[in-house]
Design a protein around this motif. Sequence first.
Motif, short mmCIF file in Angstrom:
data_model
loop_
_atom_site.label_atom_id
_atom_site.label_comp_id
_atom_site.label_asym_id
_atom_site.label_seq_id
_atom_site.Cartn_x
_atom_site.Cartn_y
_atom_site.Cartn_z
N ILE A 260 5.92 9.94 -4.59
CA ILE A 260 6.34 8.84 -5.55
C ILE A 260 7.85 8.86 -5.78
CG2 ILE A 260 6.06 7.89 -7.73
CD1 ILE A 260 3.63 7.17 -6.29
N LYS A 261 8.22 10.15 -6.14
CA LYS A 261 9.64 10.44 -6.56
C LYS A 261 10.53 9.78 -5.48
CE LYS A 261 9.29 13.77 -10.18
NZ LYS A 261 9.43 15.16 -10.63
N ILE B 39 8.58 4.96 -15.74
CA ILE B 39 7.59 3.94 -15.46
C ILE B 39 7.29 3.83 -13.74
CG2 ILE B 39 7.08 2.46 -17.44
CD1 ILE B 39 8.26 0.17 -15.60
N PHE B 40 8.37 4.05 -13.09
CA PHE B 40 8.35 4.09 -11.70
C PHE B 40 8.06 5.22 -11.12
CE2 PHE B 40 12.03 1.18 -12.97
CZ PHE B 40 11.29 -0.20 -12.67
N GLU B 41 7.79 6.27 -11.96
CA GLU B 41 7.14 7.57 -11.63
C GLU B 41 5.74 7.57 -11.78
OE1 GLU B 41 9.46 10.79 -12.73
OE2 GLU B 41 11.26 10.28 -11.43
N GLY C 131 0.81 -1.36 0.03
CA GLY C 131 0.12 0.05 0.02
C GLY C 131 0.79 1.34 0.02
N ALA C 132 1.99 1.15 -0.37
CA ALA C 132 2.90 2.35 -0.16
C ALA C 132 2.74 3.39 -1.23
CB ALA C 132 4.41 2.15 -0.59
N PHE C 133 1.88 3.04 -1.93
CA PHE C 133 1.75 4.05 -3.29
C PHE C 133 0.03 4.86 -3.01
CE2 PHE C 133 3.83 0.93 -6.17
CZ PHE C 133 5.10 1.55 -5.69
N PHE D 219 -1.89 3.93 -9.58
CA PHE D 219 -2.42 2.74 -8.80
C PHE D 219 -2.68 3.59 -7.33
CE2 PHE D 219 0.99 0.22 -11.21
CZ PHE D 219 0.08 -0.30 -12.09
N GLY D 220 -1.95 4.54 -6.74
CA GLY D 220 -2.35 5.15 -5.66
C GLY D 220 -3.60 5.93 -5.69
#
Length: 480
Positions: free
Chosen positions: A132-133, A308-310, A122-124, A316-317
């Motif tokens: 996120i960064k 994509i990781f940003e 649930g981190a996002f 999703f969050g």
Amino acid sequence: MKHEWSSKFTFILAAVGSAVGLGNIWKFPYITGEYGGGVFILAYLFCIALIGLPIMLAEVALGRRGKQSPVNTMTQLSLEAGGHPAWRLLGWSGMVAGCLILSYYSVIAGEVLAYSFRASSGAFEHQTVDGIKGILNSLVSDPEKLLAWHTIFMALTVLAVAKGVRGGIEKTVTFLMPALFILLIFLVFYAMTTDGFGQAVDFMFTPDADKFFYARSELGQYLLDANGEKIFTWKPMMVAMGHAFFTLSLGMGAIMMYGSYLNRHVSIGQMVLIIISLDTLVALLAGLAIFPLVFANDLNPAAGPGLIFETLPLAFGNMLGGTLVGTLFFVLLFFAALSSAISLIEPTIAWLIESKGIRRIKASVMTGIVVWFIGLGTIFSMTGTTLGDIFQPLVGNISLNSGLFKYNFFQLIDLLTASIMLPLGGLFIAIFAGWVMQQDSTEREFSFKNRFVYPSWQFMIRYVSPFLVAIVFLNIIGIF
Ligand code: TRP
């Protein structure tokens, strides 16, 4: 023991498993972003059709005729055609390229695995852009974390290839690839609901030639020469062409290897069309899922490998059920990466087994360890730690035609493999299949039903594909 795929569907699944991977979902969006969108995608599609398609046909045909690892296949086929024994070097450079690519592929795949866990915890949830960064930064600036995930990914790759291609790949791919595909379509629908969708479509499909042909800084401003003129560069063309090879797994023998496990009675043409269409579709879907988020959140499309990781974690969050969807997405992407990784290392393993008589398990572990070591270079160039600074002077600045570019270890390996070794490998595969092999053997291998198909392929593989690859090369080294 000779292996063969259980059916032509498993060949398709394995080849699609090889083709679809981080190249489509991680790399394609970020290089498209860096090189300005529209024209870059056009150039990429152009290379897929005129270079990728004929060369993939050739690789599958060569592999199926040779029935061995690329080194031994090339040796045998050149013997058969009365060619020079040096053609086996093609197999050698393929093994080297495969291991080099896997060394950084594994680091990124490790990040994907890390993100599966972050997503599931649930981190996002309800994160802001800065949050996120921060999450990305805490991962990529920590060499120990990257190292741990890289190690886990390499261990899993070794485990999968050690089990043998059929045992390892077929199962992984049968359910997971279709699932990834469906999830990607779902994400595109989600992206349509954001207010960046229009802008994303515009960015991806409206050609803006300046953004492609003129050098720009990381922030997107045009670089100017001493006279205040924009600087023309062939680099984006080189990257687009290189990516066509990369995304289709061409130029290093991976597809040749998989072709060698293919039954004689299967129609190669049909298989290759399916593989290429699916791979291209996945890349475009990934773009349509990611760029709307970039624009809706005012992010920089040229953010580079972290793109994509940003972007995706933000989505999703903030979506309903995002924790579940996010976890699923990263887990599936992880398996897509694993099925690609297997094909990067398999030519080396198969050669060690055939020619050195080493058992599969031992061959897999040995190769895995070598690749793991090379991967350290990528880790240190991501974290920018002191060790990264040691690599930097070794690599230094590289001057490409009209532009001085600064490279770290990861970027150097990427340049060397995707932009140089794969296209060069492809060029020689084309020359071999078109000019050295007897027409008889290739014609029989394909057995195209329609009598116009073979001459078209032959024309492409003899003239068009090698010519295009050569043009890009000659421009890059500054001959023109
Ligand atoms: N095509 C894969 C991807 O897009 C990566 C890959 C697997 C690859 N095997 C290869 C790239 C062989 C070049 C050569 O993620």
